[in-house]
Scaffold this active site. Structure first.
Site, PDB file in Angstrom:
ATOM      1  N   ASN A  46      -7.983   3.475   8.465  1.00 46.42           N
ATOM      2  CA  ASN A  46      -8.859   3.229   9.605  1.00 46.42           C
ATOM      3  C   ASN A  46      -9.014   1.729   9.859  1.00 46.42           C
ATOM      4  O   ASN A  46      -9.067   1.274  11.004  1.00 46.42           O
ATOM      5  CB  ASN A  46     -10.221   3.870   9.370  1.00 46.42           C
ATOM      6  CG  ASN A  46     -10.763   4.531  10.609  1.00 46.42           C
ATOM      7  OD1 ASN A  46     -10.031   5.160  11.363  1.00 46.42           O
ATOM      8  ND2 ASN A  46     -12.053   4.379  10.826  1.00 46.42           N
ATOM      9  N   THR A  75       5.532  -1.573   3.937  1.00 50.16           N
ATOM     10  CA  THR A  75       5.587  -2.981   4.342  1.00 50.16           C
ATOM     11  C   THR A  75       5.198  -3.870   3.165  1.00 50.16           C
ATOM     12  O   THR A  75       4.258  -3.569   2.424  1.00 50.16           O
ATOM     13  CB  THR A  75       4.639  -3.229   5.523  1.00 50.16           C
ATOM     14  OG1 THR A  75       5.077  -2.457   6.647  1.00 50.16           O
ATOM     15  CG2 THR A  75       4.608  -4.691   5.917  1.00 50.16           C
ATOM     16  N   PHE A 128       0.862  -1.186   0.000  1.00 48.95           N
ATOM     17  CA  PHE A 128       0.000   0.000   0.000  1.00 48.95           C
ATOM     18  C   PHE A 128       0.893   1.229   0.000  1.00 48.95           C
ATOM     19  O   PHE A 128       1.585   1.500   0.983  1.00 48.95           O
ATOM     20  CB  PHE A 128      -0.879  -0.039   1.252  1.00 48.95           C
ATOM     21  CG  PHE A 128      -1.930   1.029   1.352  1.00 48.95           C
ATOM     22  CD1 PHE A 128      -3.169   0.872   0.756  1.00 48.95           C
ATOM     23  CD2 PHE A 128      -1.701   2.189   2.090  1.00 48.95           C
ATOM     24  CE1 PHE A 128      -4.158   1.845   0.886  1.00 48.95           C
ATOM     25  CE2 PHE A 128      -2.674   3.159   2.228  1.00 48.95           C
ATOM     26  CZ  PHE A 128      -3.916   2.984   1.622  1.00 48.95           C
ATOM     27  N   GLU A 151       0.552   4.285  10.812  1.00 44.95           N
ATOM     28  CA  GLU A 151      -0.911   4.395  10.816  1.00 44.95           C
ATOM     29  C   GLU A 151      -1.382   5.564  11.683  1.00 44.95           C
ATOM     30  O   GLU A 151      -2.419   5.498  12.335  1.00 44.95           O
ATOM     31  CB  GLU A 151      -1.580   3.097  11.294  1.00 44.95           C
ATOM     32  CG  GLU A 151      -1.030   1.822  10.708  1.00 44.95           C
ATOM     33  CD  GLU A 151      -1.175   1.709   9.212  1.00 44.95           C
ATOM     34  OE1 GLU A 151      -1.792   2.597   8.601  1.00 44.95           O
ATOM     35  OE2 GLU A 151      -0.663   0.732   8.652  1.00 44.95           O
ATOM     36  N   THR A 176       2.476   6.765   2.055  1.00 44.17           N
ATOM     37  CA  THR A 176       3.505   7.592   2.695  1.00 44.17           C
ATOM     38  C   THR A 176       4.655   7.878   1.736  1.00 44.17           C
ATOM     39  O   THR A 176       5.096   7.008   0.997  1.00 44.17           O
ATOM     40  CB  THR A 176       4.038   6.890   3.949  1.00 44.17           C
ATOM     41  OG1 THR A 176       2.968   6.742   4.880  1.00 44.17           O
ATOM     42  CG2 THR A 176       5.165   7.681   4.586  1.00 44.17           C
TER      43      THR A 176
END
Length: 388
Positions: free
Chosen positions: A244, A168, A133, A367, A136
């Site tokens: 979330n 990650t 994902f 997160e 950042t």
């Protein structure tokens, strides 16, 4: 007879038979297949991510809270309990599962086209394909709206350029969900990692999350077809909804790391003799253990309350921030305090305490940092946004 923290709080009475069975299944897997190897993986900063992904897929925990496409469709509570058991082994293991299921898979499941879902989700649920994902960036973490990665419409497709950081699973991923600026605002793209111009150099020399793959994503004139973009979602709504989901898993996961540290400290204190008495028999030791057990139990009650709300469809993002802020903050304090009980032995990999403490330094940051969650809660309390 001595009691564990969760026995003291009678946590099992708050769980259904199905939830206890899911928890116990994951715990057994972790104890048999993962925990014996963690010290070596951490020391060598290497983890068999692909083999683990397939085993975790067989266990049914990848995207387990999603419906259809080979996903198990469990409750949020069951997913949270699985995260707790995974992170009781290592934060890196829970991160692998969280990024796969709550970020990459959830993004495709919630925002992708039907073609995206059918192409990727069954393979990802089985652990045959790994996802990452990309949100950042080196200069944009807490402020993702400022991202510099850009997607430009070109003919019948898109061209992406930019860099993502602290990703990650990046170096082992088969597919990346990448968020980029466009003329229509921020949009998400499904990027097969074998696309020309895409690379994912691994980040090394880490002191935390060493049993986890962390990477940079580099996109240099990555050309994608028009249908690579998520069809409808625009702006930060897309990526923040995914974050979330991942934060919810952390609310439980951090407690797993804390539980392992506390269990280790209690066992060590019972066996360690000082001045011809067990360390556990001293008042100062018992005071530490009592305070840590209280915070761990309170964190678990909070996590279960939030999970029930998520299952009922009434959980707000501010409430997830409450859980992430409290439980990670308390977990890292517990890990550090447990290290004091183990003394010098606590800094070695013979015990898991320092490994968990180091890992939780990353969990405290990713997160959403503690400061960001404080501001989210502050905004809910005052009606004033203090992010700028």
């Amino acid at each position: 007879m001595p009691q564990s923290t969760f026995e003291l709080f009678d946590i099992d009475s708050l769980l259904s038979d199905e939830e206890r069975a899911m928890r116990d299944t994951v715990r057994s897997f972790v104890e048999a297949k993962v925990s014996p190897h963690l010290a070596q993986w951490y020391e060598e900063a290497a983890i068999p991510a692909r083999d683990l992904a397939r085993e975790l897929g067989g266990l049914g925990v990848l995207g387990m809270h999603l419906e259809g496409y080979g996903c198990a469709g469990t409750s949020a509570t069951a997913y949270g309990l699985a995260c707790l058991e995974l992170e009781a082994a290592d934060s890196g293991l829970r991160s692998l599962v969280s990024v796969q299921g709550s970020l990459a898979m959830y993004a495709i499941w919630q925002w992708g086209s039907e073609e995206h879902r059918e192409r990727w989700l069954p393979a990802m649920a089985a652990g045959e394909a790994i996802g990452c994902f990309g949100l950042t960036e080196p200069d944009f973490g807490s402020n993702p709206a400022g991202m510099r990665t850009r997607a430009v419409a070109d003919g019948d497709g898109w061209v992406l350029n930019g860099t993502k950081m602290w990703i990650t699973n990046g170096s082992v991923a088969d597919v990346a969900v990448v968020w980029a600026q466009t003329e229509e605002g921020i949009r998400g793209f499904v990027v097969p990692t074998d696309t020309a111009g895409f690379s994912a150099p691994e980040i090394t020399r880490k002191m935390s999350l060493r049993a986890s793959v962390t990477s940079e994503l580099v996109l240099e004139d990555v050309r994608l077809p028009a249908d690579a973009a998520f069809p409808e979602v625009r702006g930060l709504k897309g990526p923040l909804s995914c974050l979330n989901e991942a934060r919810f898993g952390i609310v439980f996961g951090a407690l797993g790391a804390a539980r392992t540290c506390l269990d280790t400290a209690i066992a060590y204190a019972g066996e360690r003799e000082i001045f011809d008495r067990s360390l556990a028999s001293y008042q100062l030791t018992q005071a530490k253990l009592a305070d840590m057990s209280l915070e761990l139990g309170k964190g678990m009650l909070l996590a279960l309350h939030l999970a029930r709300k998520k299952d009922a469809g009434t959980l707000s993002s501010e409430q997830v921030s409450l859980g992430k802020l409290n439980n990670v903050r308390e977990a890292i304090d517990i890990a550090r305090e447990c290290r004091t009980i183990l003394g010098a032995a606590g800094i070695t990999l013979e015990y898991p305490v320092m490994r968990h403490a180091n890992n939780l330094e990353s969990v405290l940051t990713y997160e959403g940092t503690s400061e960001v969650h404080q501001l989210v809660i502050g905004r809910a309390l005052t009606g004033e946004a203090a992010f700028r």
